[in-house]
Enzyme design. Structure first.
Site, PDB file in Angstrom:
ATOM      1  CB  SER A 166      -0.959   0.085   1.187  1.00  0.00           C
ATOM      2  OG  SER A 166      -1.922  -0.922   1.095  1.00  0.00           O
ATOM      3  CB  SER A 195       0.080  -2.174  -3.573  1.00  0.00           C
ATOM      4  OG  SER A 195       0.446  -0.860  -3.300  1.00  0.00           O
ATOM      5  CG  ASP A 244      -1.540   1.323  -4.878  1.00  0.00           C
ATOM      6  OD1 ASP A 244      -0.804   1.083  -3.900  1.00  0.00           O
ATOM      7  OD2 ASP A 244      -1.669   0.564  -5.850  1.00  0.00           O
TER       8      ASP A 244
END
Lengths: 369, 369, 369, 369
Positions: free
Chosen positions: C248, C286, C288
């Site tokens: 992230s 991740s 984002d």
């Protein structure tokens, strides 16, 4: 037609020919979107006339490029697909339905901005020939067309891409090696200060990551500071942004990995990261559209049941496919510039090919491989 | 706890009890979201104190409602899900991940706006108890919490819903009949000028349309002109919009139809059409959030392969499910108002139950059935 | 508190300290988000205990970072804002309302994933202290909180960031120089195989392009192949992706350019391109999230009229701001890694700082400046 | 052309002519989108041939409808605009750019699905005539075209709407009263089992709510159970859904309220709630597209500065505009059906006008006014 179609002599190198190795995965046999089994690509290139612009007459520097997920009847056998819009300052046609229904039911066509509607109309006609029941015994068809503004070189007002050019791109589409650079829809494009056009690349994942192939085809026409595998080529050669308004980029990602629309949307998005590594910054005038499709399965137009079996990669397994998409898109952009020859267009406007010798020297200075 | 939990006496009727038949499809056995096999619903209702507001002390008119897609370990066995935001003026938690990964990995909790974070934290704790590897040997967990502003009746600053109340709602969740009206997260809500709260309904599609069940649970707190199966009840009884700022609505749609995230997003969206028929107009202050999930399959937290088999309804087959969702949502809203009893809250603020006799008279005047 | 707050010794260099010059525009005085006039940043860093993990006890390697658009009452004087989600596999709170209403009405807080709800609750309390009418005489408040998963080093199950830590970050927030690296919410993060944390950078546009300032603050925790201004540092040092699940990144972009939500959404999006140039590829795990706000104006909580005057940059003028955002984000990521010191966390897990000498040598090999 | 243009005799009533009063606000002078000052509407209706379908020849039952925000040069003086897609199963053109740049730079044209590209191409030509610099000295132009599938009555494969028909609709566009029903793009449409077409309505807000006017124009072709101000007309007359695949609806909302793109997106969305009240349920085959624009200001194509002054309604003030939009859209749909005359099309297919006497009787039974 024949006199207006340029046969590219393919003298200019691709990235790997001059020792540029982008990313960590290995390309497929042709290092092209056609490494995804079944995918075909065809171009029709239009070059005619020289000198001052006479709107509607020429000079003509444009064309059309067709990407076919398979060589069968796309309307009867659709493929899973998704679209992503990074910058909506563009005129792509057909993307809403792709996301809503999760499929693509025509080939994808690329052309110049003002020609997009005529090309879409030609695609409708092509599809109706193959499927005479469209709009009569079944629903209509959703033509998917992307575009870039080639008005710096081309008489774009003339909308010179006609039905026969679209049909030529569709009927001549092939697997295997693909013409890149100033061909098809890329005939009149420019990118980050140089002549550009069509570029492609591919990656094959290792077997333990699924063994799938991903291929990208780009049509580059955007603003930025050219960066080649990390080397600041644009800055070194004095090509600075903000000169050309307009721009845009079309990115088509194909894969044989089994994916649904949600997954394909995620894949389509990753390609923008590859562009960023080449100097792309999403300028206001750049309409940036991304389409991804999977060839792993086909979706029948008229299912025989209320449900349909499927298979798709798990979320966890997608990371390697994402990374492969990023580096494939990066390399495709570089190829689209390397392969493009200097083109003189309307009013003597010149879009110069990047100088390969100078570029290689910069890469050497930067130890880039 | 016991003294603060109100046992609703269930004296007020549901829509069908007074002859209101909304839509064309038939409801399931309980005419509730729990008609979707496996779904459980639990409430914890907090009512304490009377008179002037002392922020942080009371009076308390709030609660929490839990919707569980199944009674197993949701983290280990996720369900396909999607979320839709009609009006983002709200504080729901966890919806981004639902759409990105296409699944739901916790029960859904509903509560008051300012309590949403505390309730989310309690849900994290609940999930960690069941899955002690969270954040250590595997990734974290995505708590999904929806909310409405009950500050007209409730000491909302007090954030009185604590961990033990969340756990109570989760552990007492049941299949079968569901308490509606001023219970759980609906204890302090108001809708279109009347007391409201939790409402539910369901539909079973005919076998030739797939035979699937769809159930909706709503938490209503929005502005509008109450319309009951077409009858302008709000206008006739002088309840006009724009009086109450704030608002919001949470709509949870469950189905046993096999659907992926893309399909579920489409289903979630349709519920807003059912709301519209009751008088909902999406006022500025109304945060309107929709979640849909399917119980047809579960998705393992740790898949054993890079791909996963699936099955989903075809696009064409979805229309009947869409229509069923619209009318189920409409009926759920009406139930949320009919079942809610007059509630006196902080500072003596009164949210009156709609007068069933007057309502029935209006329906009769309008020949509504 | 005092014993658990680490004072970073600031011995490690920022990118420009070792001759790395990213992009074409010049940074502001502090090369930090605080170069945007009015913006304040505060950290509270929690480091406690060593050795084996005892969930709920420690070791603790986490914290909270606060970004304040101005030092006034944010609820009464909101700022124009937008949010963009590139990968929704994250638990950020409050982003829906930012886009719907086009404003930010609280400081932005960053912390660890499982702590996000508690931090949001603390922010609600902070806002209510300053605005006791919230939820009583006016609507509720929308706390905005971002997060990354620091569970590799931190006892993330413990949710050790408490109300007092949030208040400390808010009250100690300053203009001018910002602590970077393993501080605040970045205490326990790792990025592309190295210790990382908070990073920041800024750019000032030339007067003829508007003269505006843009600043970016990042909290980096993502997977990728570290690339420093084009140099393949990650590959050279053998840090390969796919090792760490999770990940992230949170990216906050501030500017004094006058912009509405639509423009700010476009700005927020561009930051992802800067990340891409550092090696970011948007791995599955991740989450984002991108937030952008403008300090050019404030929006009153209770407008006195039905309309409000405004001013915003034209679409055409945005390109230079976009490019500035891309390079600012890129440099902020590099700073977040350069400044972070080796950290040993739970179970003796080590996240090593990148070796500055080795990195400089690689940059020299690649002639990167 | 003349022989193929039908002059509607306007014998059929509008909703208010037969005592149907929808909603709480009052309509403007013409109860039409043209009550928004400056807005013009023009139709070109194509009716030719009878009997069996010969694809490409006829029978023809189609047309084109033009909505002009003002009678000036739209490219030079754009208007703030937004688009919303409820169901993307449609082929509308130009909507991405509207949201990205926040403006509309051409009139909006409506036609049949397969004709959308040809109509877009004609619109490009129209715009280039007025602005010969397009694509040469400035950027290209973004034609906005909506569509519905009229293939049940019309030889839709024939794409009979040509450039001259588009130009006729544009040049004959007028303010004041608008032809409704089976005219222009509505010539071949059907809605919820009856002949339909173009419908319009408007509302004027009271001065204390801003005094603004909102007008809606719809092109209705969707599936559903016709409901007229609450009365279940469809069910009573036995018109049941799921008979007609295809469908779609285009909804254009105009207002003189000062709004930016973010606000207009919210307004555009509300119209779907009005549709829901008429029986719309968003069937799979229904592509549902919404466009909203404001006439309060114009945006110059070539701004003279990097910033632009603006004014917009506050978020709080929007609620009344939202409610007005909902009821205006509802009434526009009813008008589109009431005004449409029975039409016999290809292969003798009949789309019957709703029987006004029967409808009035049902309304009377339901005491609807």
């Amino acid at each position: 037609m024949n006199d207006s179609v340029r046969i590219t002599k393919d003298k200019r190198p691709r990235a790997r020919d001059i020792g540029i190795h982008i990313g960590v995965f290995s390309p497929g046999k042709y290092n092209a979107i056609t490494d995804v089994k079944g995918v075909l690509v065809g171009h029709c290139t239009l070059i005619q006339g020289h000198g001052p612009l006479t709107p509607g007459k020429g000079p003509i520097r444009t064309g059309v490029t067709a990407i076919l997920p398979h060589d069968g009847n796309m309307f009867k056998q659709k493929v899973p697909a998704a679209s992503f819009v990074f910058n909506g300052f563009g005129k792509s046609i057909g993307l809403h339905q792709v996301n809503e229904l999760g499929n693509l039911e025509t080939p994808i066509l690329l052309t110049n901005t003002l020609n997009a509607p005529i090309v879409a109309d030609a695609l409708i006609e092509w599809m109706m020939k193959e499927n005479p029941e469209i709009g009569i015994d079944t629903c209509t068809v959703n033509p998917v067309v992307g575009e870039i503004n080639d008005g710096f070189l081309n008489d774009i007002q003339g909308r010179h891409v006609k039905k026969e050019h679209v049909f030529e791109a569709l009927t001549t589409a092939q697997s295997g090696q693909i013409k890149e650079g100033a061909v098809g829809a890329g005939t009149g494009s420019s990118c980050m200060g140089w002549k550009s056009g069509i570029g492609t690349s591919s990656r094959v994942l290792p077997q333990d990551l699924g063994g799938f192939t991903v291929g990208v085809l780009v049509l580059t026409n955007f603003d930025g500071l050219l960066t080649v595998n990390g080397a600041p080529v644009g800055r070194k050669l004095g090509h600075i942004p903000f000169k050309d308004p307009g721009g845009s980029v079309m990115v088509i990602t194909a894969t044989d990995a089994p994916l649904y629309q949600r997954h394909l949307l995620r894949v389509a998005k990753r390609a923008v990261l590859g562009l960023a590594r080449t100097g792309f910054y999403g300028s206001n005038g750049s309409g940036d559209f991304f389409i991804a499709f999977s060839t792993a399965t086909t979706i029948p137009h008229e299912p025989t049941d209320v449900t349909l079996q499927g298979v798709a990669m798990t979320n966890d397994a997608l990371s390697s496919l994402f990374l492969a998409t990023v580096e494939t898109a990066e390399e495709a952009v570089i190829n689209s510039i390397l392969k493009a020859e200097t083109t003189v267009g309307r009013d003597g406007n010149i879009s110069e090919a990047v100088d390969i010798q100078k570029l290689v020297r910069i890469l050497r200075d930067y130890s880039i491989e």
